[in-house]
Scaffold this motif. Structure first.
Motif, PDB file in Angstrom:
ATOM      1  N   PHE A  74       0.831  -1.204   0.000  1.00 30.47           N
ATOM      2  CA  PHE A  74       0.000   0.000   0.000  1.00 30.47           C
ATOM      3  C   PHE A  74       0.869   1.259   0.000  1.00 30.47           C
ATOM      4  N   GLY A 118      -7.940  -4.166   0.456  1.00 32.08           N
ATOM      5  CA  GLY A 118      -7.266  -2.875   0.243  1.00 32.08           C
ATOM      6  C   GLY A 118      -7.936  -1.994  -0.790  1.00 32.08           C
ATOM      7  N   ALA A 120     -10.351   0.159  -0.882  1.00 27.54           N
ATOM      8  CA  ALA A 120     -10.716   1.550  -0.614  1.00 27.54           C
ATOM      9  C   ALA A 120      -9.498   2.467  -0.608  1.00 27.54           C
ATOM     10  N   TYR A 121      -8.370   1.912  -0.956  1.00 27.00           N
ATOM     11  CA  TYR A 121      -7.143   2.700  -1.133  1.00 27.00           C
ATOM     12  C   TYR A 121      -6.594   2.510  -2.547  1.00 27.00           C
ATOM     13  N   TYR A 124      -8.090   4.140  -5.597  1.00 24.35           N
ATOM     14  CA  TYR A 124      -7.882   5.586  -5.700  1.00 24.35           C
ATOM     15  C   TYR A 124      -6.497   5.936  -6.259  1.00 24.35           C
ATOM     16  N   PRO A 151     -15.463   3.657  -4.465  1.00 21.05           N
ATOM     17  CA  PRO A 151     -16.250   4.277  -5.535  1.00 21.05           C
ATOM     18  C   PRO A 151     -15.505   4.337  -6.873  1.00 21.05           C
ATOM     19  N   VAL A 158     -11.109  15.806  -4.670  1.00 22.37           N
ATOM     20  CA  VAL A 158     -10.666  14.638  -3.897  1.00 22.37           C
ATOM     21  C   VAL A 158      -9.467  14.020  -4.618  1.00 22.37           C
ATOM     22  N   TYR A 159      -8.408  13.770  -3.864  1.00 17.50           N
ATOM     23  CA  TYR A 159      -7.178  13.210  -4.450  1.00 17.50           C
ATOM     24  C   TYR A 159      -7.472  11.866  -5.095  1.00 17.50           C
TER      25      TYR A 159
ATOM     26  N   THR B  98     -10.274  -0.922   5.607  1.00 14.67           N
ATOM     27  CA  THR B  98      -9.509  -1.324   4.428  1.00 14.67           C
ATOM     28  C   THR B  98      -8.075  -1.535   4.915  1.00 14.67           C
ATOM     29  N   CYS B  99      -7.351  -2.475   4.310  1.00 16.54           N
ATOM     30  CA  CYS B  99      -6.050  -2.911   4.849  1.00 16.54           C
ATOM     31  C   CYS B  99      -5.141  -1.750   5.270  1.00 16.54           C
ATOM     32  N   PRO B 100      -4.891  -0.766   4.389  1.00 14.76           N
ATOM     33  CA  PRO B 100      -3.940   0.283   4.803  1.00 14.76           C
ATOM     34  C   PRO B 100      -4.450   1.143   5.952  1.00 14.76           C
TER      35      PRO B 100
END
Lengths: 256, 268
Positions: A74, A118, A120-121, A124, A151, A158-159, B98-100
């Motif tokens: 991540f 992971g 939701a990271y 993005y 999303p 939003v970044y 979420t994992c992170p």
């Protein structure tokens, strides 16, 4: 004489094309088809004398370059060091939203899936995310997901350096247009047609009046896949590689 | 040896926040039954960053009040049956993450900071359902640029399994650095190991680089094949057949109870 192309081989070859040009691709621990696609791309690039992409397979010792625990993937992605990722979903909707949590009202979802991992990271911050779901049905591809694990698009301000570029299923390939936002049908896999795709898809999508058929791999690519690539796939996904080899052999043994 | 594990389990008092590692990092499955026998209820689990068999068994035994996790599953054996049933019945509180975000919360605790900012998450229903997560505008930008703050995750106890410790309580964790992150963040860290070695792991640069210093380790107990039926990196593979057997049995509460009563506690 080579047996005919297996439907999953079309998926693997399509993923390899979608990944073309990436330096580093990450795939999930239980994602043999995306992993095979990445390995095919690497084999094709190396055949052409190039280095080919770096492939990180989560949970694999052989294909894992990380030494800083499970956070490193991540961190790597957050810095832009991962160019592509394949993401599945219990539900995927027409705006590219992904649900990995469950159906019905949260939190007491009658059907619970493992969770968002992971997504939701990574969704993005990884520039080229390929949504991959073999099941192409109205229950998998829905108008609106019951829970947004992550999303498809973000509001202005939003970044968001990454997001979906395509959705690949057992029936078709869609491109994601983040300006609408929505999916455009790019091509239909052999054996399927537009009417069938419409029936199987819970969301509206844009399409040509006569969509293209998804390209089949050429004989050289297919030979590379069935030789070197399945050997590599077998190191991490032995059952999948064995199954593929059994299923492509079947027509031959039937003929003899 | 069993008494050692029972002694470790005494640390797990009712209502503690308990951090447990992902299935491939080194799960102390050997501690699962001693914890269940101790019958400490209202546990708040933190899965780093996902949970599996051990989490499912603690939930099935009725010990769990809440689960903070990015996912719970049994790997190739699919969904976690007692977790899924508890979600459906509303028997446990969920803190879906979420994992992170889990890593970020532990990192904040490790640094003694109240929170860690993190990209992503905005617009997700995960954020919507997490009243403990906050969104602020990046104070270093000229305006706008919302970013999520993840509060420090400070577990009372971390439990994991590793290949070896030395006589001085230093534990070999190799490249599984999330185990160190868990220990840094936790008040108490309990470790089971395959074996104890005589020479200090800090004596050579090679082993010191992969060691968690005794400073962060509360207790160590020997538990050969202590991750079984999970595998342990560098030592032995996962016993998928046994996990599949559990997955089938635990589809019902009765089947789960039967498995926990009758299944062997150690590999054949």
């Amino acid at each position: 004489m080579m047996s005919e192309v297996h439907p999953r081989e079309i998926l693997i070859c399509t993923i390899a094309k979608l990944l073309d040009g990436v330096r580093h691709v990450a795939v999930g621990a239980s994602s043999p088809i995306p992993a095979a696609g990445a390995m095919l791309l690497r084999a094709l690039r190396q055949q052409a004398g190039e280095k080919g992409p770096r492939i990180s397979i989560l949970g694999s010792v052989e294909h894992n370059f990380f030494t800083n625990g499970s956070a490193e993937l991540f961190d790597c992605a957050g810095q832009g060091r991962i160019d592509a990722f394949c993401l599945g979903g219990g539900q995927i909707d027409g705006r590219g939203n992904v649900n990995l949590v469950g159906t019905g009202d949260y939190p007491q979802t009658p059907v619970r899936w493992p969770g968002s991992f992971g997504s939701a990271y990574l969704y993005y911050v990884v520039p080229r995310v390929i949504l991959f779901r073999e099941e192409h049905t109205p229950r998998a591809l829905v108008e609106k997901v019951d829970f947004i694990s992550t999303p498809g698009v973000s509001n202005d301000g939003v970044y968001r350096s990454g997001g979906p570029i395509a959705l690949l299923t057992s029936k078709a390939l869609f491109r994601f247009d983040k300006t609408r936002p929505g999916f455009d049908l790019q091509s239909i896999h052999p054996g399927h047609d537009l009417a069938g795709i419409k029936d199987a898809t819970g969301f509206q999508f844009a399409h040509e009046s006569q969509p293209e058929q998804t390209a089949l791999p050429n004989p050289q690519t297919l030979a590379l896949l069935r030789g070197r690539v399945y050997d590599e796939v077998a190191e991490t996904y032995p059952d999948f590689a064995a199954q593929m080899r059994r299923e492509i052999e079947r027509p031959l043994s039937h003929a003899s | 040896m069993v008494s050692d594990l029972r002694a470790l389990a005494k640390y797990v008092e009712p209502g503690v926040r308990l951090a447990l590692p992902v299935d491939y990092a080194g799960v102390s499955m050997a501690m699962t039954r001693p914890i269940i026998e101790r019958n400490a209820r209202n546990l708040d689990l933190v899965c780093v960053p996902t949970g599996g068999l051990q989490v499912d068994q603690l939930i099935g035994a009725g010990l769990v009040r809440s689960v903070e996790t990015s996912a719970v599953l049994l790997g190739e054996a699919g969904g976690a049956p007692r977790f899924n049933a508890a979600v459906k019945d509303g028997a446990i509180a969920l803190k879906d993450a979420t994992c992170p975000a889990i890593h970020a919360g532990l990192m904040a605790a490790q640094k003694g900071s109240p929170f860690m900012p993190m990209r992503g998450l905005i617009g997700s229903d995960l954020l919507h359902h997490r009243s403990d997560w906050r969104v602020i505008d990046n104070p270093l930008a000229d305006g706008g640029d919302p970013i999520v703050l993840i509060p420090a995750i400070k577990p009372d106890i971390t439990i994991f399994h590793a290949p070896m410790a030395d006589r001085f309580g230093n534990v070999w964790i190799g490249r599984r650095r999330e185990l160190a992150a868990m220990a840094y963040a936790s008040a108490t860290t309990l470790v089971t190991v395959e074996r104890i070695v005589d020479e200090s792991l800090l004596a050579s640069e090679m082993s010191a680089a992969g060691a968690l210093p005794a400073l962060y380790v509360t207790e160590v107990a020997v538990a050969p094949k202590g991750a079984w039926p999970y595998g342990l990196w560098g030592e032995y593979p996962t016993d998928t057949t046994e996990i599949l057997r559990y997955a089938r049995a635990a589809r019902s509460a009765v089947g789960f109870a039967d498995y926990m009563t009758n299944a062997q506690m150690e590999p054949a």
